[in-house]
Motif scaffolding. Structure first.
Motif, short mmCIF file in Angstrom:
data_model
loop_
_atom_site.label_atom_id
_atom_site.label_comp_id
_atom_site.label_asym_id
_atom_site.label_seq_id
_atom_site.Cartn_x
_atom_site.Cartn_y
_atom_site.Cartn_z
N PRO A 74 46.85 7.68 151.87
CA PRO A 74 47.37 8.62 150.85
C PRO A 74 48.76 8.25 150.38
O PRO A 74 49.06 8.40 149.19
CB PRO A 74 47.36 9.97 151.58
CG PRO A 74 46.32 9.83 152.63
CD PRO A 74 46.39 8.39 153.08
N LEU A 75 49.63 7.76 151.27
CA LEU A 75 50.99 7.40 150.88
C LEU A 75 50.98 6.26 149.88
O LEU A 75 51.70 6.30 148.87
CB LEU A 75 51.81 7.03 152.11
CG LEU A 75 53.25 6.57 151.85
CD1 LEU A 75 54.06 7.66 151.14
CD2 LEU A 75 53.93 6.17 153.16
N ILE A 76 50.18 5.23 150.13
CA ILE A 76 50.10 4.11 149.19
C ILE A 76 49.59 4.59 147.84
O ILE A 76 50.13 4.21 146.78
CB ILE A 76 49.18 3.00 149.75
CG1 ILE A 76 49.82 2.33 150.97
CG2 ILE A 76 48.86 1.96 148.66
CD1 ILE A 76 51.09 1.56 150.66
N ARG A 77 48.59 5.44 147.83
CA ARG A 77 48.05 5.95 146.57
C ARG A 77 49.11 6.76 145.81
O ARG A 77 49.23 6.65 144.59
CB ARG A 77 46.82 6.82 146.84
CG ARG A 77 45.63 6.05 147.41
CD ARG A 77 44.41 6.94 147.54
NE ARG A 77 43.29 6.24 148.15
CZ ARG A 77 42.78 6.53 149.33
NH1 ARG A 77 43.28 7.53 150.06
NH2 ARG A 77 41.76 5.84 149.82
N GLN A 78 49.87 7.57 146.55
CA GLN A 78 50.92 8.37 145.90
C GLN A 78 51.97 7.47 145.27
O GLN A 78 52.37 7.68 144.12
CB GLN A 78 51.56 9.29 146.95
CG GLN A 78 50.67 10.39 147.46
CD GLN A 78 51.08 10.89 148.84
OE1 GLN A 78 52.15 10.56 149.36
NE2 GLN A 78 50.22 11.71 149.45
N THR A 120 55.48 14.08 147.24
CA THR A 120 54.80 15.26 146.70
C THR A 120 55.01 15.47 145.21
O THR A 120 54.32 16.29 144.60
CB THR A 120 55.26 16.52 147.46
OG1 THR A 120 56.69 16.65 147.34
CG2 THR A 120 54.88 16.41 148.93
N THR A 121 55.98 14.75 144.62
CA THR A 121 56.24 14.91 143.19
C THR A 121 56.93 13.66 142.66
O THR A 121 57.71 13.02 143.39
CB THR A 121 57.12 16.14 142.91
OG1 THR A 121 57.53 16.12 141.53
CG2 THR A 121 58.34 16.16 143.78
N PRO A 122 56.67 13.28 141.40
CA PRO A 122 57.38 12.13 140.81
C PRO A 122 58.89 12.31 140.75
O PRO A 122 59.62 11.33 140.56
CB PRO A 122 56.78 12.04 139.40
CG PRO A 122 55.44 12.68 139.50
CD PRO A 122 55.62 13.79 140.51
N ALA A 144 62.26 9.69 140.51
CA ALA A 144 63.20 9.87 139.40
C ALA A 144 64.63 10.01 139.94
O ALA A 144 65.57 9.40 139.40
CB ALA A 144 62.82 11.09 138.57
N GLN A 145 64.79 10.79 141.00
CA GLN A 145 66.11 10.96 141.59
C GLN A 145 66.58 9.68 142.27
O GLN A 145 67.75 9.30 142.18
CB GLN A 145 66.08 12.11 142.61
CG GLN A 145 65.82 13.47 141.97
CD GLN A 145 65.63 14.56 143.03
OE1 GLN A 145 66.59 15.09 143.57
NE2 GLN A 145 64.37 14.88 143.32
N LEU A 146 65.66 8.99 142.96
CA LEU A 146 66.03 7.76 143.63
C LEU A 146 66.41 6.68 142.62
O LEU A 146 67.37 5.93 142.83
CB LEU A 146 64.88 7.28 144.51
CG LEU A 146 65.22 6.18 145.53
CD1 LEU A 146 66.23 6.67 146.55
CD2 LEU A 146 63.95 5.69 146.22
N ASP A 147 65.68 6.61 141.51
CA ASP A 147 66.02 5.64 140.46
C ASP A 147 67.41 5.92 139.90
O ASP A 147 68.18 4.98 139.64
CB ASP A 147 64.98 5.71 139.33
CG ASP A 147 63.63 5.15 139.74
OD1 ASP A 147 63.53 4.54 140.82
OD2 ASP A 147 62.66 5.36 138.98
N TYR A 148 67.74 7.19 139.73
CA TYR A 148 69.06 7.54 139.22
C TYR A 148 70.14 7.09 140.21
O TYR A 148 71.14 6.46 139.83
CB TYR A 148 69.16 9.04 138.98
CG TYR A 148 70.58 9.51 138.74
CD1 TYR A 148 71.21 9.28 137.53
CD2 TYR A 148 71.30 10.15 139.75
CE1 TYR A 148 72.52 9.69 137.31
CE2 TYR A 148 72.60 10.56 139.55
CZ TYR A 148 73.21 10.33 138.33
OH TYR A 148 74.50 10.73 138.13
N LEU A 149 69.93 7.40 141.50
CA LEU A 149 70.92 7.03 142.50
C LEU A 149 71.09 5.52 142.60
O LEU A 149 72.20 5.02 142.79
CB LEU A 149 70.51 7.60 143.87
CG LEU A 149 70.59 9.12 144.02
CD1 LEU A 149 69.93 9.55 145.32
CD2 LEU A 149 72.05 9.58 143.98
N SER A 150 69.99 4.78 142.46
CA SER A 150 70.06 3.32 142.59
C SER A 150 70.87 2.69 141.47
O SER A 150 71.26 1.52 141.58
CB SER A 150 68.66 2.72 142.63
OG SER A 150 68.04 2.75 141.36
N GLY A 151 71.12 3.44 140.41
CA GLY A 151 71.92 2.92 139.31
C GLY A 151 73.40 3.19 139.44
O GLY A 151 74.19 2.74 138.59
#
Length: 250
Positions: free
Chosen positions: A22-26, A103-105, A109-116
């Protein structure tokens, strides 16, 4: 601009159907092209299940950009985390236990923001080492995860203590919504001597050999006691820094 990052997942046979698949699919539903390094652990003093090996390869081959690393013999969590970091194509890596769910995209989205963000240091997520965002160059500076912790447990407290000793600031925590840590303990250390339900007795004994309580010591990270390190972490993977600098000079 967002920094590219990879995902490293540590897993083993007992969580294959219930959590890993399930984790890979998510992840791949939200980020189909992201690189994933999968570190697949063997079971303690048991032959590696060849049906599991075949099922793992069959499952992963339907997804792009996933790279499995099999460990036929049981290895400690420190070794598995270091392996994920070393085999990644990127210096930034989201390291996950297999018993988590996205559990949610919004999580990515938050991780992408932080990585910038400029100068973003490594951090754990929601107070737990079941999910951490690591800059492997920083991990190398601190000294990698100590692979003398041959089982599971204490390696995170050891790393946090050494991080603060090396960098002069505590290891950061960042709260990010959209990820759930299930803390599944079923047979995760089958055959090993354990304490507190899910940690290796060997690692507990070793951390007490590596650090000694002292009023002159420091209480860093999650160690929760004033200690001095009396058994320094030996050099690990010294050639990796050289590779990062020279990999494009061949």
């Amino acid at each position: 601009m967002q920094n590219p990052y990879s995902i490293g997942i540590v897993t083993y046979i007992k969580r294959f159907d219930s959590y890993f698949k399930p984790l890979i699919r998510q992840i791949k539903t939200i980020k189909p092209d992201i690189e994933i390094i999968v570190c697949i652990n063997g079971e303690y003093q048991q032959p590696f299940d060849d049906n599991y090996r075949k099922e793992m390869l069959s499952f992963l081959q339907s997804y792009s950009n996933i790279y499995p690393v099999f460990h036929p013999k049981f290895r400690g969590f420190s070794k598995l985390m270091n392996t994920c970091l070393i085999n990644s194509s990127n210096k930034y890596n989201l390291i996950l236990n297999d018993d988590v769910s996205i559990t949610t995209p919004k999580f990515f989205a938050q991780l992408d923001y932080l990585s910038g963000l400029d100068g973003l240091p490594s951090f754990k997520i929601n107070g737990s080492w079941s999910h951490a965002f690591l800059n492997r160059e920083e991990v190398s500076d601190v000294g990698w995860f100590d692979e003398r912790f041959l089982g599971m447990g204490e390696e995170d407290g050891d790393f946090e203590w050494r991080w603060q000793e090396n960098k002069g600031v505590p290891f950061q925590n960042v709260n990010i919504e959209g990820i759930t840590n299930h803390v599944e303990q079923k047979d995760c250390l089958n055959g090993l001597k354990i304490v507190n339900g899910k940690y290796s007795l060997f690692n507990l004994v070793f951390v007490r050999q590596k650090y000694k309580e002292s009023q002159e010591g420091q209480n860093y990270g999650i160690m929760n006691r004033r200690v001095i390190c009396v058994n320094k972490t030996p050099p690990q993977y010294p050639g990796e820094d050289f590779y990062w600098v020279n990999q494009n000079n061949l």
